[in-house]
Design an enzyme around this catalytic site. Structure first.
Site, PDB file in Angstrom:
ATOM      1  N   ARG A   1      -0.140   0.850  13.577  1.00  0.00           N
ATOM      2  CA  ARG A   1       0.069   2.049  12.776  1.00  0.00           C
ATOM      3  C   ARG A   1      -1.108   2.999  12.928  1.00  0.00           C
ATOM      4  O   ARG A   1      -2.209   2.610  13.310  1.00  0.00           O
ATOM      5  CB  ARG A   1       0.283   1.697  11.300  1.00  0.00           C
ATOM      6  CG  ARG A   1      -0.908   1.078  10.612  1.00  0.00           C
ATOM      7  CD  ARG A   1      -0.582   0.774   9.171  1.00  0.00           C
ATOM      8  NE  ARG A   1      -1.676   0.065   8.517  1.00  0.00           N
ATOM      9  CZ  ARG A   1      -1.583  -0.504   7.333  1.00  0.00           C
ATOM     10  NH1 ARG A   1      -0.445  -0.468   6.669  1.00  0.00           N
ATOM     11  NH2 ARG A   1      -2.618  -1.117   6.791  1.00  0.00           N
TER      12      ARG A   1
ATOM     13  N   ASP B   1       5.119   2.986   7.847  1.00  0.00           N
ATOM     14  CA  ASP B   1       3.879   3.166   8.598  1.00  0.00           C
ATOM     15  C   ASP B   1       3.819   2.410   9.913  1.00  0.00           C
ATOM     16  O   ASP B   1       3.251   2.908  10.889  1.00  0.00           O
ATOM     17  CB  ASP B   1       2.659   2.847   7.730  1.00  0.00           C
ATOM     18  CG  ASP B   1       2.693   1.469   7.095  1.00  0.00           C
ATOM     19  OD1 ASP B   1       3.743   0.802   7.176  1.00  0.00           O
ATOM     20  OD2 ASP B   1       1.677   1.071   6.508  1.00  0.00           O
TER      21      ASP B   1
ATOM     22  N   SER C   1       0.812  -1.216   0.000  1.00  0.00           N
ATOM     23  CA  SER C   1       0.000   0.000   0.000  1.00  0.00           C
ATOM     24  C   SER C   1       0.843   1.262   0.000  1.00  0.00           C
ATOM     25  O   SER C   1       0.464   2.275  -0.598  1.00  0.00           O
ATOM     26  CB  SER C   1      -0.939  -0.007   1.209  1.00  0.00           C
ATOM     27  OG  SER C   1      -1.848  -1.075   1.119  1.00  0.00           O
TER      28      SER C   1
ATOM     29  N   HIS D   1       0.352 -10.112   0.306  1.00  0.00           N
ATOM     30  CA  HIS D   1       0.011  -9.509  -0.977  1.00  0.00           C
ATOM     31  C   HIS D   1       0.429 -10.460  -2.097  1.00  0.00           C
ATOM     32  O   HIS D   1       1.041 -11.495  -1.852  1.00  0.00           O
ATOM     33  CB  HIS D   1       0.737  -8.174  -1.143  1.00  0.00           C
ATOM     34  CG  HIS D   1       0.373  -7.167  -0.105  1.00  0.00           C
ATOM     35  ND1 HIS D   1       1.105  -6.016   0.112  1.00  0.00           N
ATOM     36  CD2 HIS D   1      -0.635  -7.134   0.800  1.00  0.00           C
ATOM     37  CE1 HIS D   1       0.555  -5.322   1.097  1.00  0.00           C
ATOM     38  NE2 HIS D   1      -0.496  -5.983   1.522  1.00  0.00           N
TER      39      HIS D   1
END
Length: 559
Positions: free
Chosen positions: A213, A288, A81, A501
């Site tokens: 995060r 993040d 992301s 992912h």
């Protein structure tokens, strides 16, 4: 390019008008793969996304969202992301954290920089602590980089090294933590043979220890602080490999949520807490999930939890995790410099912008989209809305997440007439996909599809344009596959669920009543990727993109 008004002025598109409301919708973790029982998107029967794909073939295509297309080192590197939203917003491809670290380690420049010299001051009398994700997933960290850093630190004077290892199971297979810990132990043993006092000091699962995060759950960071800094944890072991094996045997245990543990000596004392005079390096290259720990380590005035003891240390991140906050203030590798991104261009050209997501992805449609920059470019022209995420749960418990709320706020923004562009992130496919719960991920995809429907209906009402895409794959293939592409089995014959992912391409679709006749996707950009999207939506706003942007994916054909 300078920052004067003329330098930022975008040329009018020769064929596309201005003044249309444009919705840019990012479906997180929504790739394109073969339809089968492990493709949660396919099983979910998402009617809106299905209609976009099949209703107008010239207005739907696939684009790359992994590897070199998003600045990652190799084509085997799955997108994520952070780099995905960097590419979407920047309109160009920048070398990303992993590649920058690879280059710095290979050249040795990492040891010549201010950040390493800063922590090196502690090597003579103190301990070097390395904290981060023990994984080869390449999303937040890579084990081979940690191994090189260990060797390099020892070569440059570190005499006592402690590793605080967080287990993954999210970007890699659940259960792989044992092998990674064994590999790390072998590397540390090699250092011990050379007279370096090198050991694992603590550990725990990434989603339960340290790596929260966007300030979603500070208890996660506190559990890490207690183990890493204070040397306190509910579980104590003499051997880190044994620790991981034993804790994985607990009911409902997995790598992501492994309980915190500390390693103790023969007397039952922790082999290392973080003390005055020590050095700390957080070795994740992705930002993040390190920002919250960085705040706890660096901020003098900190009130998110009781730190009990705040050691006087020298701390550096692998990279700087937050540019606006200058956090951490010391870092080993400079982050990518991303200037002149689409968000600033649009605002400087008078495009009123609305951005919205829930907490877990809010930073992606703001900070990462805007080139790792926080805050507004012009508060009079922008509004960023964060919907609080559910906290204290795994997202398969509530797979709908806040998709409806995001869609409602976005719908209202569109219908208000106050904005020329709305951009949103719908996190469901990614956040629920990471749990490995296929049934819940199916529900998550349905919810995201319903949210898209609500936003597109609003675009229909105002005569606007939509652009729907994704940042990387996840929910479309939730099983590990062998070289033949068949579901892989573990030693017990069970299918191995994939929580990471993927390297699959992602869809992009355009449409809406405001889309000019003759607009279609070009046929001469077969390898187009996320970085091509910025020029595309700039065109939809009636402007040409800057000349150094990756080319637009669309063309206008005269009928």
């Amino acid at each position: 390019m300078g920052s004067s008004g003329d330098a930022w002025k975008l040329k009018d598109h020769p064929k596309l008008p201005k003044g249309k409301t444009v919705a840019v919708i990012v479906l997180d973790g929504w790739g394109e793969a073969k339809p089968n029982e492990f493709n949660a998107i396919h099983v979910a029967e998402t009617p809106v996304m299905y209609s976009l794909k099949n209703g107008a073939p010239e207005k739907w295509r696939l684009i790359k969202a992994h590897g070199n297309a998003v600045g990652l080192p190799t084509e085997d590197d799955m997108g994520n992301s952070e780099v995905g939203h960097n590419a979407l917003g920047a309109g160009r491809i920048f070398a990303q954290g992993a590649k920058l670290v690879d280059l710095a380690l290979a050249s040795g420049k990492i040891y010549e920089g201010e950040g390493f010299k800063y922590v090196k001051e502690c090597f003579e009398k103190g301990t070097l602590h390395l904290i981060g994700l023990l994984s080869d997933g390449g999303v937040h960290s890579r084990l081979d980089q940690v191994q090189l850093l260990l060797k390099g630190a020892a070569k440059h004077g570190a005499k006592r090294i402690r590793v605080h290892a967080l287990t993954d199971g999210r970007d890699v297979l659940d259960g792989s933590s044992v092998g990674f810990m064994e590999t790390l132990e072998n590397s540390l043993a090699q250092l011990r043979e050379k007279g370096i006092d090198a050991q694992v000091a603590s550990g725990g699962g990434r989603m339960y220890v340290t790596m929260d995060r966007y300030e979603n759950d500070w208890d996660v960071v506190k559990r890490g602080w207690d183990a890493q800094v204070l040397g306190e944890a509910p579980h104590k072991f003499k051997d880190p490999v044994e620790a991981v094996k034993k804790l994985r045997q607990e009911p409902n245990a997995n790598d992501q949520y492994l309980a915190p543990f500390v390693i103790v000596d023969d007397n039952g004392k922790p082999v290392a807490a973080i003390l005055d005079g020590d050095a700390v390096v957080t070795f994740n290259f992705r930002a993040d999930r390190m920002v919250m720990l960085a705040k706890a380590l660096e901020y003098e005035n900190f009130d998110k939890f009781d730190r009990v003891r705040v050691p006087k240390i020298r701390y550096a991140g692998m990279l700087q995790y937050h540019g606006e906050l200058q956090l951490p203030s010391h870092y080993l590798v400079s982050p990518p410099e991303i200037a002149r991104h689409s968000g600033e261009y649009l605002v400087r050209n008078g495009v009123r912008t609305f951005a919205c997501s829930e907490t877990v992805k809010f930073g992606h449609v703001t900070f990462f989209w805007n080139g790792n920059r926080s805050g507004y470019f012009n508060e009079k022209l922008e509004e960023y809305v964060e919907i609080p995420s559910d906290s204290g749960i795994t997202f398969n418990v509530k797979p709908k997440m806040k998709a409806l709320e995001i869609a409602e706020r976005t719908r209202d923004a569109i219908l208000s007439g106050k904005f020329d562009q709305v951009r949103v992130n719908l996190p469901n496919g990614d956040m629920v996909g990471h749990t490995g719960d296929i049934k819940a991920t199916i529900e998550a995809c349905k919810s995201a599809d319903e949210a898209v429907k609500m936003i597109l209906e609003a675009i229909e009402q105002v005569g606007g344009i939509y652009l729907v895409t994704a940042d990387h794959g996840n929910a479309e293939d939730m099983v590990k596959r062998n070289k033949k592409g068949e579901p892989a089995l573990d030693k017990n014959g069970n299918i191995q669920i994939l929580t990471s992912h993927t390297c699959e391409p992602v869809p992009i679709a355009i449409g809406g009543p405001g889309l000019a006749p003759g607009v279609r996707f070009r046929q001469d950009l077969p390898t187009g990727g996320l970085a091509n999207v910025a020029a595309t939506f700039m065109n939809l706003h009636g402007s040409e993109a800057p000349s150094d942007y990756e080319p637009s994916l669309i063309e206008v054909v005269d009928n």
